[in-house]
Design a protein around this motif. Structure first.
Motif, PDB file in Angstrom:
ATOM      1  N   GLN A 129      12.380  -6.321   6.281  1.00 30.52           N
ATOM      2  CA  GLN A 129      12.519  -5.763   4.757  1.00 30.52           C
ATOM      3  C   GLN A 129      11.223  -6.397   3.990  1.00 30.52           C
ATOM      4  O   GLN A 129      10.721  -7.516   4.307  1.00 30.52           O
ATOM      5  CB  GLN A 129      13.841  -6.549   4.182  1.00 30.52           C
ATOM      6  CG  GLN A 129      14.065  -5.718   2.752  1.00 30.52           C
ATOM      7  CD  GLN A 129      14.825  -4.605   3.090  1.00 30.52           C
ATOM      8  OE1 GLN A 129      15.627  -4.265   4.134  1.00 30.52           O
ATOM      9  NE2 GLN A 129      14.876  -3.400   2.130  1.00 30.52           N
ATOM     10  N   ARG A 130      10.612  -5.426   3.541  1.00 25.24           N
ATOM     11  CA  ARG A 130       9.330  -5.755   2.754  1.00 25.24           C
ATOM     12  C   ARG A 130       9.807  -6.462   1.418  1.00 25.24           C
ATOM     13  O   ARG A 130      10.668  -6.053   0.651  1.00 25.24           O
ATOM     14  CB  ARG A 130       8.774  -4.669   2.437  1.00 25.24           C
ATOM     15  CG  ARG A 130       7.296  -4.802   1.876  1.00 25.24           C
ATOM     16  CD  ARG A 130       6.457  -3.636   1.702  1.00 25.24           C
ATOM     17  NE  ARG A 130       7.115  -2.434   1.438  1.00 25.24           N
ATOM     18  CZ  ARG A 130       7.279  -1.770   0.262  1.00 25.24           C
ATOM     19  NH1 ARG A 130       6.803  -2.611  -0.900  1.00 25.24           N
ATOM     20  NH2 ARG A 130       7.797  -0.887  -0.150  1.00 25.24           N
ATOM     21  N   PRO A 131       9.221  -7.679   0.921  1.00 25.86           N
ATOM     22  CA  PRO A 131       9.410  -8.318  -0.264  1.00 25.86           C
ATOM     23  C   PRO A 131       9.014  -7.414  -1.348  1.00 25.86           C
ATOM     24  O   PRO A 131       7.917  -6.555  -1.450  1.00 25.86           O
ATOM     25  CB  PRO A 131       8.405  -9.523  -0.087  1.00 25.86           C
ATOM     26  CG  PRO A 131       7.990  -9.524   1.002  1.00 25.86           C
ATOM     27  CD  PRO A 131       8.080  -8.233   1.882  1.00 25.86           C
ATOM     28  N   THR A 132      10.008  -7.176  -2.293  1.00 21.47           N
ATOM     29  CA  THR A 132       9.834  -6.240  -3.423  1.00 21.47           C
ATOM     30  C   THR A 132       8.578  -7.051  -4.493  1.00 21.47           C
ATOM     31  O   THR A 132       8.621  -8.077  -4.691  1.00 21.47           O
ATOM     32  CB  THR A 132      10.914  -6.131  -4.254  1.00 21.47           C
ATOM     33  OG1 THR A 132      12.200  -5.800  -3.311  1.00 21.47           O
ATOM     34  CG2 THR A 132      10.919  -5.131  -5.247  1.00 21.47           C
ATOM     35  N   GLN A 133       7.814  -6.082  -4.842  1.00 24.31           N
ATOM     36  CA  GLN A 133       6.640  -6.541  -5.926  1.00 24.31           C
ATOM     37  C   GLN A 133       7.162  -6.671  -7.302  1.00 24.31           C
ATOM     38  O   GLN A 133       8.488  -5.944  -7.358  1.00 24.31           O
ATOM     39  CB  GLN A 133       5.551  -5.482  -5.751  1.00 24.31           C
ATOM     40  CG  GLN A 133       4.910  -5.382  -4.349  1.00 24.31           C
ATOM     41  CD  GLN A 133       4.257  -6.847  -3.867  1.00 24.31           C
ATOM     42  OE1 GLN A 133       3.873  -7.456  -4.474  1.00 24.31           O
ATOM     43  NE2 GLN A 133       4.722  -6.956  -2.602  1.00 24.31           N
ATOM     44  N   ASP A 134       6.492  -7.211  -8.137  1.00 25.19           N
ATOM     45  CA  ASP A 134       7.101  -7.332  -9.674  1.00 25.19           C
ATOM     46  C   ASP A 134       7.262  -6.078 -10.295  1.00 25.19           C
ATOM     47  O   ASP A 134       8.231  -5.815 -10.951  1.00 25.19           O
ATOM     48  CB  ASP A 134       6.102  -8.332 -10.510  1.00 25.19           C
ATOM     49  CG  ASP A 134       6.028  -9.635  -9.924  1.00 25.19           C
ATOM     50  OD1 ASP A 134       7.039 -10.161  -9.370  1.00 25.19           O
ATOM     51  OD2 ASP A 134       5.056 -10.417 -10.186  1.00 25.19           O
ATOM     52  N   ASP A 135       6.511  -5.039  -9.888  1.00 20.48           N
ATOM     53  CA  ASP A 135       6.503  -3.814 -10.948  1.00 20.48           C
ATOM     54  C   ASP A 135       7.461  -2.555 -10.042  1.00 20.48           C
ATOM     55  O   ASP A 135       7.414  -1.428 -10.332  1.00 20.48           O
ATOM     56  CB  ASP A 135       5.121  -3.177 -10.835  1.00 20.48           C
ATOM     57  CG  ASP A 135       4.511  -2.898  -9.792  1.00 20.48           C
ATOM     58  OD1 ASP A 135       4.784  -3.547  -8.661  1.00 20.48           O
ATOM     59  OD2 ASP A 135       3.469  -2.268  -9.528  1.00 20.48           O
ATOM     60  N   GLU A 136       7.981  -3.105  -8.893  1.00 22.15           N
ATOM     61  CA  GLU A 136       8.862  -2.020  -8.112  1.00 22.15           C
ATOM     62  C   GLU A 136      10.225  -2.339  -8.300  1.00 22.15           C
ATOM     63  O   GLU A 136      10.860  -3.293  -8.830  1.00 22.15           O
ATOM     64  CB  GLU A 136       8.671  -2.461  -6.460  1.00 22.15           C
ATOM     65  CG  GLU A 136       7.304  -2.021  -6.029  1.00 22.15           C
ATOM     66  CD  GLU A 136       7.182  -2.551  -4.383  1.00 22.15           C
ATOM     67  OE1 GLU A 136       6.568  -1.568  -3.842  1.00 22.15           O
ATOM     68  OE2 GLU A 136       7.646  -3.434  -4.160  1.00 22.15           O
ATOM     69  N   THR A 137      10.923  -1.052  -8.201  1.00 21.91           N
ATOM     70  CA  THR A 137      12.400  -1.245  -8.202  1.00 21.91           C
ATOM     71  C   THR A 137      12.901  -1.774  -6.624  1.00 21.91           C
ATOM     72  O   THR A 137      12.470  -1.232  -5.706  1.00 21.91           O
ATOM     73  CB  THR A 137      13.026   0.247  -8.442  1.00 21.91           C
ATOM     74  OG1 THR A 137      12.478   0.720  -9.474  1.00 21.91           O
ATOM     75  CG2 THR A 137      14.478   0.229  -8.525  1.00 21.91           C
TER      76      THR A 137
END
Length: 198
Positions: A65-73
């Motif tokens: 699972q790719r870590p979610t970036q700050d601006d991503e849902t």
């Protein structure tokens, strides 16, 4: 090779990745397909919030699972997190540390351990027991779980001999290992608490 053959080979390789770890030595045809279409695989799985973890030197690949970036849902998790029991987590930690020590010593790239060696590794961190057979049975259950997770492989014809799969390095990274001593202290305390409560 026709486009249809290429597509079916790509699909089979991708399905293997979605099911777990792809090993170069076990599935050379899928491994070659991954090498040939690595960028395509990365683009394909990125849409699902996953990333390809490929280690050429060790000969294994998996999806994470790719870590979610700050601006991503945040997307729903496709790769499930597994809550592991204390003894299984401990065994994984000890196997990872043993692999580091083995690699530092050079020699055979494969780390082979017997069930007895793993029992001795774990014994220090488990509450003392008068029932040795029960302890060994319990540890065998934990070993079986680690085999099921893909971090250990039974050697053919040698039921009590296991190879530590190098994919463990991908899941238990250097940062995790840096905290290992603290974790072992927690594990020793856990064993002491269990002993006090007995």
């Amino acid at each position: 090779m026709t486009d249809i053959d290429t597509d079916s080979t790509f699909s089979a390789m991708l399905i293997t990745l979605f099911k777990g770890v792809l090993y170069k030595d076990q599935q050379p045809r899928h491994w070659q397909a991954l090498q040939d279409h690595q960028a395509r695989v990365r683009d394909h799985v990125a849409v699902l919030g996953l990333e390809l973890m490929l280690d050429d030197a060790e000969g294994h690949a998996c999806l994470r699972q790719r870590p979610t970036q700050d601006d991503e849902t945040e997307l729903p998790r496709l790769v499930q997190r597994r809550q592991l029991s204390y003894p299984v987590s401990l065994l994984l930690a000890l196997l990872r540390k043993k692999l580091v020590e083995h690699d530092a010593g050079g020699g055979d790239p494969r780390l082979i351990l017997s069930r007895e060696q793993m029992v001795e590794m774990l014994r220090v961190f488990l509450p003392p027991t008068a029932n040795e057979a029960r302890l060994v049975d319990r540890i065998q259950t934990d070993i079986n779980k680690v085999v099921e997770l893909g971090f250990l492989r039974r050697l053919r014809g040698q039921e009590d001999q296991y190879e530590v799969r190098r994919i463990i390095k991908t899941f238990i990274d250097a940062q995790w290992l840096a905290e290992f001593d603290q974790r072992l202290t927690e594990y020793r305390n856990h064993a002491g608490e269990a002993d006090d409560g007995a």
